[in-house]
Design a protein around this motif. Structure first.
Motif, short mmCIF file in Angstrom:
data_model
loop_
_atom_site.label_atom_id
_atom_site.label_comp_id
_atom_site.label_asym_id
_atom_site.label_seq_id
_atom_site.Cartn_x
_atom_site.Cartn_y
_atom_site.Cartn_z
N GLU A 16 1.15 -1.35 -0.28
CA GLU A 16 -0.33 0.19 0.14
C GLU A 16 1.09 1.21 0.07
O GLU A 16 0.26 2.12 -0.29
CB GLU A 16 -0.61 0.08 0.69
N ILE A 62 -13.91 2.92 -1.28
CA ILE A 62 -12.18 3.42 -1.06
C ILE A 62 -11.39 1.73 -0.65
O ILE A 62 -10.82 1.46 -1.95
CB ILE A 62 -12.31 3.41 0.20
N GLN A 66 -8.10 0.86 -3.26
CA GLN A 66 -7.32 0.59 -3.64
C GLN A 66 -6.91 -0.11 -3.71
O GLN A 66 -5.85 -0.60 -4.76
CB GLN A 66 -7.38 0.08 -1.73
N LYS A 67 -8.03 -1.66 -4.81
CA LYS A 67 -7.57 -2.44 -5.38
C LYS A 67 -6.95 -2.46 -6.74
O LYS A 67 -5.87 -2.69 -7.10
CB LYS A 67 -8.50 -3.61 -5.70
N ARG A 70 -3.47 0.16 -6.45
CA ARG A 70 -2.74 -1.01 -6.99
C ARG A 70 -1.72 -1.71 -7.60
O ARG A 70 -0.37 -1.91 -7.45
CB ARG A 70 -2.13 -2.25 -5.34
N TRP A 141 -8.09 9.26 2.91
CA TRP A 141 -7.03 8.47 2.28
C TRP A 141 -6.23 8.35 1.31
O TRP A 141 -5.45 8.01 1.16
CB TRP A 141 -7.83 6.98 2.16
N ASN A 142 -6.33 8.98 0.22
CA ASN A 142 -5.54 9.19 -0.68
C ASN A 142 -4.31 10.15 -0.49
O ASN A 142 -3.14 9.99 -0.77
CB ASN A 142 -6.32 10.42 -1.43
#
Length: 287
Positions: A16, A62, A66-67, A70, A141-142
């Motif tokens: 991550e 989210i 994320q998926k 990555r 998050w970003n």
């Protein structure tokens, strides 16, 4: 077993954190460089429509962001911003909750506290335990790692949305999709260095752009039907990138990938710069 779980957690955290650095897009120079038109570019930008969910994923969520991030750390993550009854911002594509969650009714009729009790469904319609994210959740998050495309839905003020972006010092990791030149001009007046996206459906729209104050830091949302190469050339002379959507009924994303491959590649060859797609991983693999 505990040691294995701990090591797995460390690996996941490393993946991550290494995908892209925090504050990669912390100033206007970084995002300007990212979107600078490059003649002869061999790969298109990939814009993950609604975050790029597969059948087992949730839209505008989210875990889905994320998926995709990555595996495609340069992908643009698109999301739909709506306002609640009590003037908070959440992510949901539809105006109503019916299709994407276990609730019904208009998002605008719900308070944020009540929406937190709602659970999202996958694209295939399976209920999950995921909550609807707030827009602030996504910005937190970003951390300016990825470019976020903000589809600020009708009835939601893009200037107010951008003030939320400012609260997270994130104005250089987003661009705002505007539904009219007038909206774009109003946002640009408040945020002069912000990247914007606006519909350019033909020569008439292009000529209006050329005589406006918007022909910088701009992405053109061009028709799904490919235009003559001269159309894209004229945009490129202004330094404007062209985004072409390939999602929806009878579009490339709905065809088997081997059958659609030539169409995606033709899009780039003619002058499309950004492919807005429901299957970002598969499309990226073609270039």
């Amino acid at each position: 077993m505990k040691l294995y779980s701990f090591l797995l957690l460390l690996v996941l955290m490393a993946i991550e954190s290494s995908a892209q650095a925090v504050n990669r897009f912390q100033d206007e120079k970084a995002i300007d460089a990212f979107f600078t038109y490059q003649p002869g570019r061999k790969r298109p930008y990939i814009l993950a429509h609604r975050g790029g969910p597969g059948p087992a994923d949730t839209e505008n969520a989210i875990p889905t962001f994320q998926k995709i991030a990555r595996v495609l750390p340069d992908a643009i993550l698109e999301m739909d911003v709506r306002m609640t009854r009590d003037s908070n911002f959440v992510l949901l594509h539809d105006a109503t909750l019916d299709r994407e969650s276990n609730a019904v009714g208009a998002v605008a009729d719900w308070s944020l506290s009540d929406l937190k009790k709602v659970r999202l469904k996958t694209v295939a319609g399976q209920l999950t335990d995921q909550q609807m994210p707030t827009f602030a959740d996504v910005l937190a998050w970003n951390q300016n790692r990825y470019v976020l495309a903000l589809d600020v839905k009708p009835g939601t003020d893009p200037v107010r949305v951008m003030k939320e972006v400012q609260n997270y010092n994130a104005q250089h990791s987003v661009f705002v999709i505007c539904y009219s030149l007038a909206d774009a001009q109003r946002v640009r007046a408040s945020f002069p260095t912000l990247w914007l996206a606006v519909g350019v459906n033909g020569i008439g729209d292009l000529e209006r752009l050329e005589t406006s104050n918007l022909a910088t830091r701009l992405i053109a949302l061009t028709p799904q039907k490919l235009q003559p190469a001269s159309f894209y050339d004229r945009l490129h002379k202004l330094g404007i990138l062209s985004s072409v959507g390939t999602y929806g009924p009878n579009q490339l994303d709905e065809k088997p990938l081997p059958e659609a491959t030539a169409g995606y590649r033709e899009l780039l060859r003619l002058g499309g710069d950004i492919i807005t797609t429901d299957r970002p991983q598969e499309v990226s693999s073609l270039f």
